[in-house]
Design a protein around this motif. Structure first.
Motif, mmCIF file in Angstrom:
data_model
loop_
_atom_site.group_PDB
_atom_site.id
_atom_site.type_symbol
_atom_site.label_atom_id
_atom_site.label_comp_id
_atom_site.label_asym_id
_atom_site.label_seq_id
_atom_site.Cartn_x
_atom_site.Cartn_y
_atom_site.Cartn_z
ATOM 1 N N TRP A 116 0.890 -0.932 0.333
ATOM 2 C CA TRP A 116 -0.093 0.165 0.304
ATOM 3 C C TRP A 116 0.868 1.226 -0.020
ATOM 4 C CZ3 TRP A 116 0.718 -2.631 4.166
ATOM 5 C CH2 TRP A 116 1.748 -2.441 4.890
ATOM 6 N N ALA A 117 0.302 2.688 -0.444
ATOM 7 C CA ALA A 117 0.599 3.886 -0.597
ATOM 8 C C ALA A 117 0.297 4.595 0.556
ATOM 9 C CB ALA A 117 1.409 4.374 -1.660
ATOM 10 N N ALA A 118 0.900 5.145 1.725
ATOM 11 C CA ALA A 118 -0.307 6.186 2.036
ATOM 12 C C ALA A 118 -0.416 8.014 1.666
ATOM 13 C CB ALA A 118 0.005 6.095 3.662
ATOM 14 N N PRO A 119 -0.590 8.550 2.209
ATOM 15 C CA PRO A 119 -0.802 10.039 2.209
ATOM 16 C C PRO A 119 0.025 10.444 2.497
ATOM 17 C CG PRO A 119 -3.132 9.609 1.832
ATOM 18 C CD PRO A 119 -2.310 7.696 2.459
ATOM 19 N N GLY A 120 1.561 10.828 1.836
ATOM 20 C CA GLY A 120 1.935 12.271 2.756
ATOM 21 C C GLY A 120 3.516 11.538 2.611
ATOM 22 N N LYS A 121 3.009 10.287 2.074
ATOM 23 C CA LYS A 121 4.574 9.134 2.416
ATOM 24 C C LYS A 121 4.920 9.260 1.102
ATOM 25 C CE LYS A 121 3.479 7.484 6.705
ATOM 26 N NZ LYS A 121 3.502 5.838 7.245
ATOM 27 N N ILE A 122 6.322 8.529 0.972
ATOM 28 C CA ILE A 122 6.808 8.451 -0.235
ATOM 29 C C ILE A 122 7.084 6.925 -0.262
ATOM 30 C CG2 ILE A 122 8.510 8.191 -1.697
ATOM 31 C CD1 ILE A 122 9.777 11.033 -1.166
ATOM 32 N N VAL A 170 19.724 9.410 -0.725
ATOM 33 C CA VAL A 170 18.660 9.555 -1.279
ATOM 34 C C VAL A 170 17.384 8.220 -0.282
ATOM 35 C CG1 VAL A 170 16.816 9.073 -3.340
ATOM 36 C CG2 VAL A 170 19.057 10.515 -2.964
ATOM 37 N N TYR A 171 18.554 7.117 -0.345
ATOM 38 C CA TYR A 171 17.426 5.885 0.071
ATOM 39 C C TYR A 171 16.767 6.021 1.512
ATOM 40 C CZ TYR A 171 16.697 1.615 3.020
ATOM 41 O OH TYR A 171 16.219 0.260 2.978
ATOM 42 N N GLN A 172 17.720 7.418 2.179
ATOM 43 C CA GLN A 172 17.357 7.802 3.410
ATOM 44 C C GLN A 172 15.737 8.573 3.447
ATOM 45 O OE1 GLN A 172 18.466 6.196 6.065
ATOM 46 N NE2 GLN A 172 20.025 5.188 5.133
ATOM 47 N N MET A 173 15.628 8.896 2.571
ATOM 48 C CA MET A 173 14.536 9.726 2.290
ATOM 49 C C MET A 173 12.803 9.251 1.695
ATOM 50 S SD MET A 173 16.173 12.769 -0.220
ATOM 51 C CE MET A 173 15.233 14.212 0.510
ATOM 52 N N PHE A 174 13.055 7.911 1.499
ATOM 53 C CA PHE A 174 11.933 6.684 1.773
ATOM 54 C C PHE A 174 11.388 6.495 2.768
ATOM 55 C CE2 PHE A 174 14.722 6.103 -2.149
ATOM 56 C CZ PHE A 174 14.095 6.508 -3.465
ATOM 57 N N ASP A 175 10.487 6.606 2.932
ATOM 58 C CA ASP A 175 8.778 6.210 3.759
ATOM 59 C C ASP A 175 9.267 4.625 3.571
ATOM 60 O OD1 ASP A 175 8.615 8.446 5.124
ATOM 61 O OD2 ASP A 175 7.903 9.017 3.174
ATOM 62 N N ASP A 176 7.970 3.901 2.826
ATOM 63 C CA ASP A 176 8.208 2.530 2.729
ATOM 64 C C ASP A 176 9.205 2.243 1.677
ATOM 65 O OD1 ASP A 176 6.240 2.661 4.776
ATOM 66 O OD2 ASP A 176 4.642 3.236 3.380
ATOM 67 N N LEU A 177 8.999 1.352 1.259
ATOM 68 C CA LEU A 177 10.311 0.290 0.306
ATOM 69 C C LEU A 177 9.451 -0.940 -0.246
ATOM 70 C CD1 LEU A 177 12.962 0.201 -1.225
ATOM 71 C CD2 LEU A 177 13.739 -0.731 1.267
ATOM 72 N N LEU A 178 9.705 -1.521 -0.998
ATOM 73 C CA LEU A 178 9.021 -2.699 -2.040
ATOM 74 C C LEU A 178 10.022 -3.106 -1.821
ATOM 75 C CD1 LEU A 178 5.415 -3.343 -3.133
ATOM 76 C CD2 LEU A 178 7.705 -4.231 -4.329
ATOM 77 N N VAL A 179 10.526 -3.957 -2.711
ATOM 78 C CA VAL A 179 12.076 -5.545 -2.993
ATOM 79 C C VAL A 179 11.568 -5.908 -3.936
ATOM 80 C CG1 VAL A 179 14.427 -5.725 -2.679
ATOM 81 C CG2 VAL A 179 13.445 -3.701 -1.140
ATOM 82 N N LEU A 180 11.769 -5.984 -5.128
ATOM 83 C CA LEU A 180 11.550 -6.362 -6.257
ATOM 84 C C LEU A 180 12.371 -7.687 -7.041
ATOM 85 C CD1 LEU A 180 8.806 -5.029 -8.845
ATOM 86 C CD2 LEU A 180 8.570 -6.818 -6.442
ATOM 87 N N SER A 181 12.555 -8.570 -7.183
ATOM 88 C CA SER A 181 13.914 -9.555 -7.583
ATOM 89 C C SER A 181 12.327 -10.484 -8.797
ATOM 90 C CB SER A 181 14.313 -10.503 -6.494
ATOM 91 O OG SER A 181 15.214 -11.291 -7.339
ATOM 92 N N GLU A 182 13.133 -10.479 -9.898
ATOM 93 C CA GLU A 182 12.631 -11.199 -10.470
ATOM 94 C C GLU A 182 10.514 -10.869 -10.551
ATOM 95 O OE1 GLU A 182 14.597 -15.225 -10.983
ATOM 96 O OE2 GLU A 182 16.245 -14.171 -12.385
#
Length: 658
Positions: free
Chosen positions: A95-101, A274-286
């Motif tokens: 999910w992605a929420a308002p006010g966040k990246i 730049v990484y430190q500025m991300f609120d949420d993270l989704l990592v994909l692999s194949e």
């Protein structure tokens, strides 16, 4: 704690935000927060069928040591079809929420762009896409409140930053909004995204010097910010930028998120800050998810399952190594490393996936459903967009500004002037009685002004395809005003150079020294240019590939020239039909008619009937001059081609899809 959009705008001291608030009060903007949820999103594409001939395989195995089962002798070429599918995404949840990246991290080919296209409603269910995507618990996309920034910057190179955004604002905002206020919205976006210093600089491209890569990317974002989107999706906005420019761009995105927007972006290889500025993270692999959660907790999670870097490093670099199946565990053998990805996926499915699915369904949305429906309807209603004439006039102004530098660039003008001078000197004060030379001059004019405009026009639609698809998808305009503005805007510019050519070469070559004859010759050439341009537009719109279309227009014009009447008089029967669809044939006949009329006068003057003139000259007179069709027929055919080619181009564009 999230800060509402209204509170942010009220307390902000930024001039752009103040303008946004003022615009909102007049109905230009109706911003509301959007919570994006997606569960078990998968996407598959079908691959071409693989056919195997059993007899061939069986015989090959007999010689290579494979299974030696004899093939079916009654069906020696039996074909086995294998229908294969490739999975691009496999059960992605988050999910992605308002006010966040929300940042989507992964190596090339991991499915980042495909996932963004699905979230941005650019992929549809029933075409390989499965799973649920909800916007404030509604499955209906809010496309009018979604901004989508593609990986490639699709912008007109000759327009300045300010012109680009002003034209976009005039086209995208509702027609009920005054023009002055639309311009004010564009200016506020320029200030908000820090583009004031370069607002009067052209965009540029690989061949034209313009603004920097980071500024170009911010212009692309500004394009979407004009409609004040609640959901902003960006496909690798930092690609091609240095670390400083990337940091500034992500800082801009953080500022937009702080105003209550939901920001979803894919990144390829971000720097540590730049990484430190991300609120949420989704990592994909194949196409599979190996992590979803807070960006600050990613390293702790992987450490808890036994994966940690052997030395201090950028977290993004470490995560990309894991997504690529590269493990830095001490003592790990080469044979064990390919199993890293499988272990990561298994750990995610057991530890994070159940919590992600549960939390995704429990995440509250921040705007009532009724308001979403109302706003979507408000923006989707055609009466709130520019009228047809407004769209046409704005597109025409933009087309004139964009096309002017390209039409009158030095090399093109030099080419036309050089050709006119060469023709003038080659046929310097040619004799009226020298029929063969004069017909050669007229046919040269027909060749030059058939090939030149058609070859230039064939690149028009293929080069603008990406911009056209993007702007149509954004609802900026309909096809008809775009097409008519594109065709109409070319007329004054495309007719100036042939007028210059005829003005120079006509008097130098000593053609019929009458003003009426000069005017008719010019009129024929201008009409021929428009027809040839239509041919190029039609072929370009049908093929939509610049190289293939240029090849086709070259072959077509070659056929028209060879059957035009000067080179070969007795065209083979099976090819004779080509001359009746040849633009060169009809224009050449009209040019002859202006100079020699029906040919009776020149025939009598040279004494062809009495045999006092050489046979070759009299043959040209009989077959090219006296044997021509009626001028009214030539004019009618050219007019039909003028309309027909453009109608064909319009129909071809109607079938164009993203």
């Amino acid at each position: 704690m999230l800060v509402s959009r209204e509170t942010t705008e009220t307390n902000s001291s930024d001039g752009g935000a103040a303008n946004f608030q003022q615009s909102s009060s007049r109905g230009v903007r109706s911003s509301f927060p959007i919570t994006l949820k997606f569960a078990d999103v998968s996407y598959k594409v079908k691959l071409p069928d693989c056919s195997v001939k059993s007899r061939t395989r069986g015989l090959r195995n007999m010689f290579t040591g494979g299974p030696t089962t004899l093939p079916d002798l009654e069906n020696p070429v039996a074909v086995i079809h294998h229908h294969q599918e490739r999975t691009i995404l496999n059960g992605i949840t988050g999910w992605a929420a308002p006010g966040k990246i929300l940042a989507i991290l992964g190596p090339s080919g991991s499915g980042k762009s495909t996932l963004l296209n699905a979230l941005g409603s650019r992929l549809h269910h029933g075409h390989g896409l499965t799973g649920s995507i909800l916007y404030n618990n509604l499955s209906k996309p809010v496309t009018k409140k979604t901004g989508f920034v593609t990986q490639d910057d699709v912008l007109y190179p000759h327009l300045t930053v300010r012109e680009t955004l002003v034209f976009c604002s005039l086209l995208r905002l509702p027609s009920s909004v005054p023009k002055e206020e639309k311009i004010s919205v564009a200016e506020s976006v320029i200030n908000e995204l820090g583009l004031s210093k370069c607002e009067n600089t052209i965009i540029g491209n690989s061949f034209i010097r313009g603004i920097s890569g980071g500024e170009r990317k911010r212009v692309s974002i500004a394009h979407e910010m004009l409609v004040d989107p609640s959901l902003l999706i960006l496909d690798e906005p930092t690609s091609g930028l240095d670390s400083t420019a990337a940091f500034r761009l992500v800082t801009t995105l953080c500022g937009l998120a702080a105003k209550g927007k939901t920001v979803v972006t894919s990144v390829h290889q971000p720097s540590s800050r730049v990484y430190q500025m991300f609120d949420d993270l989704l990592v994909l692999s194949e196409g599979r998810c190996i992590y979803f959660g807070k960006g600050s907790e990613a390293m702790g999670y992987f450490e808890s399952i036994g994966f940690s870097p052997s030395f201090p490093m950028n977290p993004a670099d470490f995560l990309l190594d894991l997504a690529n199946g590269v493990c830095q565990l001490d003592g790990a053998s080469e044979k064990e490393k390919p199993k890293v990805r499988q272990a990561l996926v298994s750990s995610y499915n057991n530890l994070l996936a159940p919590r992600a699915k549960s939390a995704s369904m429990d995440t509250p949305h921040t705007a009532p459903n009724e308001r979403v429906i109302e706003t979507t309807k408000y923006y989707g209603c055609t009466r709130h967009f520019s009228t047809w004439f407004n769209q046409f006039s704005i597109l025409l102004q933009r087309n004139l500004k964009e096309r002017k530098p390209e039409t009158f660039k030095f090399l093109r003008v030099f080419q036309v002037i050089t050709a006119s001078l060469l023709a003038g000197f080659m046929w310097w004060h040619s004799d009226y009685r020298d029929v063969q030379d004069r017909l050669g001059l007229l046919f040269f004019i027909a060749i030059f002004w058939g090939v030149f405009p058609s070859f230039n026009a064939v690149f028009a639609f293929p080069q603008e395809r990406a911009i056209f698809i993007k702007e149509r998808a954004s609802g900026m305009y309909t096809l008809s005003p775009y097409f008519i503005a594109r065709v109409t805007g070319d007329l004054p510019m495309e007719l100036i150079l042939p007028t210059l050519f005829i003005s120079i070469s006509y008097w130098m070559t000593g053609l019929k020294p009458e003003l009426s004859a000069f005017a008719l010759t010019l009129l024929v050439v201008l009409g021929y240019v428009l027809v040839s341009q239509g041919l190029g537009l039609a072929l370009g719109a049908l093929i939509m590939d610049a190289k293939q279309a240029s090849t086709m227009v070259t072959v077509t014009m070659l056929a028209f020239v060879l059957t035009g009447g000067y080179y070969v008089h007795k065209v083979p029967y099976f090819m004779s039909w080509i001359k009746y669809v040849s633009t060169t044939f009809y224009s050449y006949r009209l040019l002859i008619n202006v100079q020699y009329g029906d040919g009776v006068g020149i025939s009598t003057y040279l004494g062809c009937s009495s045999g006092r003139q050489d046979r070759a000259t009299c043959k040209f007179i009989d077959e090219d001059i006296r044997g021509q069709i009626h001028p009214a027929m030539s004019v009618s055919m050219l007019m039909m081609m003028f309309v027909g080619y453009r109608l064909l181009a319009y129909i071809a564009l109607r079938r164009l899809r993203a």
